[in-house]
Every structure is written in structure tokens, then in C-alpha cells.
Design a protein around this motif. Structure first.
Motif, PDB file in Angstrom:
ATOM      1  N   GLU A 110       0.839  -1.215   0.000  1.00 48.53           N
ATOM      2  CA  GLU A 110       0.000   0.000   0.000  1.00 48.53           C
ATOM      3  C   GLU A 110       0.869   1.258   0.000  1.00 48.53           C
ATOM      4  N   MET A 111       1.927   1.250   0.800  1.00 45.68           N
ATOM      5  CA  MET A 111       2.807   2.428   0.852  1.00 45.68           C
ATOM      6  C   MET A 111       3.514   2.624  -0.486  1.00 45.68           C
ATOM      7  N   GLU A 112       4.038   1.538  -1.039  1.00 45.50           N
ATOM      8  CA  GLU A 112       4.784   1.645  -2.308  1.00 45.50           C
ATOM      9  C   GLU A 112       3.881   2.177  -3.411  1.00 45.50           C
ATOM     10  N   VAL A 113       2.685   1.624  -3.522  1.00 47.84           N
ATOM     11  CA  VAL A 113       1.759   2.045  -4.577  1.00 47.84           C
ATOM     12  C   VAL A 113       1.324   3.502  -4.347  1.00 47.84           C
ATOM     13  N   ALA A 114       1.020   3.842  -3.117  1.00 49.68           N
ATOM     14  CA  ALA A 114       0.554   5.205  -2.813  1.00 49.68           C
ATOM     15  C   ALA A 114       1.613   6.238  -3.194  1.00 49.68           C
ATOM     16  N   TYR A 115       2.866   6.013  -2.782  1.00 43.94           N
ATOM     17  CA  TYR A 115       3.932   6.981  -3.107  1.00 43.94           C
ATOM     18  C   TYR A 115       4.150   7.046  -4.616  1.00 43.94           C
ATOM     19  N   ARG A 116       4.255   5.875  -5.251  1.00 44.13           N
ATOM     20  CA  ARG A 116       4.576   5.840  -6.686  1.00 44.13           C
ATOM     21  C   ARG A 116       3.494   6.554  -7.490  1.00 44.13           C
ATOM     22  N   LYS A 117       2.227   6.209  -7.245  1.00 45.80           N
ATOM     23  CA  LYS A 117       1.134   6.793  -8.030  1.00 45.80           C
ATOM     24  C   LYS A 117       0.997   8.294  -7.756  1.00 45.80           C
ATOM     25  N   LEU A 118       1.098   8.660  -6.489  1.00 44.69           N
ATOM     26  CA  LEU A 118       0.920  10.069  -6.127  1.00 44.69           C
ATOM     27  C   LEU A 118       1.941  10.953  -6.849  1.00 44.69           C
ATOM     28  N   PHE A 119       3.215  10.567  -6.755  1.00 42.50           N
ATOM     29  CA  PHE A 119       4.254  11.427  -7.332  1.00 42.50           C
ATOM     30  C   PHE A 119       4.350  11.295  -8.846  1.00 42.50           C
ATOM     31  N   GLU A 120       3.909  10.160  -9.397  1.00 42.31           N
ATOM     32  CA  GLU A 120       3.855  10.028 -10.858  1.00 42.31           C
ATOM     33  C   GLU A 120       2.757  10.909 -11.436  1.00 42.31           C
TER      34      GLU A 120
END
Lengths: 63, 412
Positions: free
Chosen positions: B370-380
Motif C-alpha cells: 500500500e505504501m509503495e503504490v501510494a507513493y509511486r502513483k501520487l508522485f507520478e
């Protein structure tokens, strides 16, 4: 190096699979299984997994 | 209320005010250990770690407890068979009641408060649901959930409160999918879980009512799954027969409470830290370092000695409470050099942010995804994201148990 796992102690945290996926897996009950004894290039990962295991289900026998 | 932000940089090496190692009487300190406005983790933790033995404290109810701060000592406590997680024991530390979190004796199936072997039946039944393989299979669904939240945020304008719009909904929606909550009910489920954890925006009465709504909903869900079944954890747990029908609602509430706010806090604090350290945006190692660096569940792993034990050379008598301070262990310089520096290139793997021993977080690998996906999608998707804080800075949320943010205003 030789690895033994104690499936009765395993609590399925998955730290070993995450950190040494060539050596450890989880069976369908989520319990640790040994895939292979570590090769020379896997010894550090095996030690890491042994040290991280929260229920001390992994024993690393050096030598 | 204004609070000091977590430090992201510090002069290194950091040296605590080293106390004399020859002390014979333990240091006695006040509780609570953290007041609003102080930096995190409290600077005193370094002093406690440097002292021989353990530190003694008295809880507001007068009980005396031992504070454990060094990494190796925290791990020793959390694996000692003479030390219990069961809050029914007299002497178990009560650091404050959390609204909506039921008392042990009221909830069958609340297995974080059980010891082996009683505990193991629940843990073993749940492990297959949270294996590394199973959690990886959930990733596409988690990505869709995160994208949908971002779609809504982007459609609404160029500002958002990431706590309300992003970090709280994501784990709630992930858990509701895991439990097999029908999509039509997920908004209701999310709204109730949000009230449950928002102690500044909602009164204690509103939060208690939200907890009752959720428990009622979960009981109804169990009935539905018993009749109709589905591809979800409730149906599979019922099929194993390992967990009784009367215990199921306690188990499901526990999954919700353990996995919701903790995950939201980690995502929110991690976003702030990444915005302040943008060179680490896009680096997956930031997840593990965020878990260590923020240690949101500092006071969750409470214990009581049920026989006389010895930790760090200190004898702890049966009946005495023990408070392992997870954040202190995660800043132990013996394991983490320059602990006050946010450095994803370090090996943060040994942190005890998820606890240690048989109770180590069951959902930890789900949290990581959840953390990895949240950071990646948010900043992308929002590369020009920036903080939009009021003059008094971050609103740090601290209920005496968990550490997070009340809100996280951003713009793009």
C-alpha cells in the motif's frame, strides 16, 4: 552454511520470503518452506532472513 | 496545535547525554513520555538507551512499568515466554483508552491480547491470507483503488487534504475489499472508519457510535457470507472452521483497527518526508526507511511479566508491566547509524516498527505494498505536488498511542 526451518514456530510474517526469495517460500498455509540451501552468493541473504525472523523459526548453521 | 516536525536531517553522529554506566538504581521518569510540541522521537530516548539496565516509570493509574529502549532488549522482551500480551493480567500497562478499540474481555477473537498457544489458532488461520504471494496478487486492485482516489482529487481542483482524500481512504478501501464488503457499501464503510480514527473532528460519542455501526455492519457481513459465500477472507475463514462464529467479528474488527490508521499514518508521514527529501521519490527503499523513521506505533507493543524475568540485567518481577518503546529501538545507533537521518539507502530491515515475536504485524507485507503504490502513483500523477501548510506547520496527531497527521494540505 546450512539452513533449518521449524514450521511449528513459524508465524508467517513473510520476512524470509521478502528478503531471501531464492531460499525460502511460504506453503499454501503461509508457513515457511526451504526451497534450496543457500549458494555462496545467497549466504548474506540467508543470514539476514534468519536474523529478521520474528519467531526464530529459521536457524542458520555456519560452516 | 503546533508541533515540531519530525527531523529529517541531523548532524551525525548524534550523541546522547550519556549517563554514568555505573548507576545501580534505575532512572525513574514521568509518563506520558511524549507531550505535544516535542520532537519525535523524544530526545530522552537516547539517554534511556545509553543507561545500563532499564528505566522505570509510573503510569497515570500508579502502576509501575519498565521502559525498554535498546533494539536487542525490545526483541528480547517480545520473544520471552515469561512475558505476556494479555491485558487481563493485573499489572498490564494501561497507557490510555482508545475510543472504539474494544476491551479484551468484551471481544472474543481479539487475539493480539492472547499468548501462545491460545493465540496461535487465530494467527495460523489468518496467515494464508497475508502471504507475500497473496499480497502481491492484490497489487493491481490496490493500484486501481489508489488511482480512483487520485482521479477524484484531480477532478476536484488543485488542492487537497491528503489525509481525508488519500491516506485514510486507501487502507479502508483495501480492507473492505479484503473482507468482501460489496462495492456499494464501501463508501459507508470508509465514512465510519474515518469517524472512528478522527478524534479531533469528531466527539467521543460520535466515534463510539461509528465503532458500533462498524461492528453491526461486520456482523451482518458475516451472516451474508455464511449464507452466500464469496471470494474473501470472511468466507474462507468460515470454511476452515478454525475460528468460531462468535469470534469472527472480533477478528475482523481487529484486522480493521490494526490495518487502517497505522497504514494511513505511515503513508501521510512518508509523503511529507519524501517532499522534504525529494531525491528519494521513486526509490522503493523509502518504504522500509519510512517505517523505521516514523515508528508510528511506538507504544502499541505493551506487555506484562507473568514470571520473574531478566532483561538487560534488570530483574522484572511477575506482575510488573513492560513498555517496549519501538521508536527508541528503531533509533538505536548500534543498529542504525545516524538514526535521525532519513536514509533509504541504509538497511532498515531490522526495524521493529511492526513489533517482533509471534505478534509481529500480520499485515506488514500488505502495508508495504500500500505504501509503495501510494507513493509511486501520487508522485507520478502529480509531479508538482507541494505542501500547502498553514503558518503553524504540520498538525501532528498523537492520541497517546499512535502518531500521525490530522490533515495534510497540499496543492499542485
Amino acid at each position: 552454511m546450512r539452513i533449518t526451518v521449524d514450521s511449528d514456530r513459524c508465524v508467517g510474517a513473510g520476512q524470509c520470503v521478502l528478503n531471501a526469495p531464492a531460499i525460502f517460500d511460504q506453503d499454501e498455509d503461509g508457513i515457511v518452506t526451504l526451497l534450496a540451501e543457500p549458494g555462496a552468493d545467497q549466504e548474506a541473504a540467508a543470514r539476514l532472513a534468519g536474523g529478521l525472523c520474528p519467531s526464530r523459526a529459521i536457524t542458520v548453521h555456519e560452516g | 496545535m503546533t508541533h515540531t516536525e519530525p527531523a529529517t536531517q541531523a548532524t551525525c553522529p548524534v550523541t546522547g547525554a550519556t549517563a554514568a554506566a555505573t548507576d545501580t538504581d534505575p532512572l525513574v521518569v514521568d509518563f506520558p513520555l511524549r507531550a505535544p510540541g516535542i520532537p519525535f522521537p523524544p530526545p530522552e530516548y537516547a539517554d534511556y538507551r545509553d543507561r545500563k539496565g532499564l528505566v522505570l516509570s509510573h503510569l497515570p493509574d500508579g502502576k509501575r512499568v519498565w521502559l525498554v529502549t535498546r533494539h536487542e532488549d525490545v526483541r528480547a522482551v517480545l520473544t520471552n515466554p515469561g512475558i505476556s500480551s494479555n491485558p487481563e493480567h493485573a499489572g498490564f500497562p494501561n497507557v490510555g483508552e482508545t475510543i472504539g478499540v474494544p476491551k479484551q474481555s468484551q471481544v472474543p477473537g481479539w487475539f493480539v491480547g492472547m499468548d501462545s498457544p491460545e493465540h496461535d489458532r487465530f494467527r495460523k488461520a489468518l496467515i494464508p491470507e497475508f502471504t507475500v504471494r497473496r499480497v502481491r496478487a492484490m497489487k493491481p486492485a490496490i493500484e486501481r483503488t489508489v488511482d480512483a482516489q487520485l482521479d477524484a482529487m484531480l477532478a476536484a481542483g488543485n488542492t487537497a487534504d491528503l489525509v481525508a482524500d488519500f491516506t485514510l481512504p486507501i487502507p479502508s478501501l483495501v480492507i473492505s475489499a479484503l473482507l468482501g464488503v460489496p462495492p456499494a457499501d464501501r463508501e459507508f464503510f470508509e465514512s465510519r472508519t474515518r469517524v472512528l480514527v478522527s478524534f479531533r473532528a469528531f466527539s467521543d460519542e460520535e466515534r463510539s457510535a461509528a465503532a458500533k455501526d462498524l461492528l453491526r455492519y461486520i456482523n451482518r457481513l458475516i451472516d451474508i457470507k455464511q449464507k452466500w459465500g464469496g471470494d474473501d477472507i470472511v468466507t474462507r475463514l468460515l470454511a476452515t472452521g478454525a475460528i468460531g462464529a462468535h469470534e469472527m467479528s472480533g477478528v475482523l474488527m481487529l484486522l480493521l483497527i490494526a490495518g487502517h490508521e497505522t497504514t494511513a499514518n505511515n503513508i501521510a508521514l512518508g509523503i511529507v518526508t519524501l517532499l522534504k527529501n525529494p531525491q528519494w521519490i521513486g526509490d522503493e527503499r523509502a518504504v522500509e526507511e519510512t517505517l523505521r523513521f516514523h515508528s508510528v506505533a511506538d507504544l502499541v507493543s505493551l506487555r506484562v511479566a507473568v514470571e520473574d524475568v531478566e532483561i538487560a540485567g534488570q530483574r522484572i518481577k511477575a506482575g510488573e508491566g513492560i513498555v517496549p518503546l519501538v521508536a527508541a529501538a528503531n533509533y538505536d545507533e548500534n543498529l542504525f547509524a545516524c538514526p535521525h537521518a532519513f536514509d533509504p539507502s541504509r538497511s532498515a530491515r531490522g526495524h521493529v516498527a511492526f513489533g517482533y515475536g509471534v505478534h509481529q504485524c500480520l499485515g506488514q507485507n500488505l502495508v508495504r505494498v500500500e505504501m509503495e503504490v501510494a507513493y509511486r502513483k501520487l508522485f507520478e500523477r502529480i509531479p508538482n505536488l507541494r505542501l500547502d501548510l498553514p503558518d503553524d506547520g504540520l498538525n501532528i496527531k498523537y492520541d497517546g498511542v499512535l502518531y500521525g497527521l490530522h490533515e495534510l494540505p497540499v496543492r499542485w
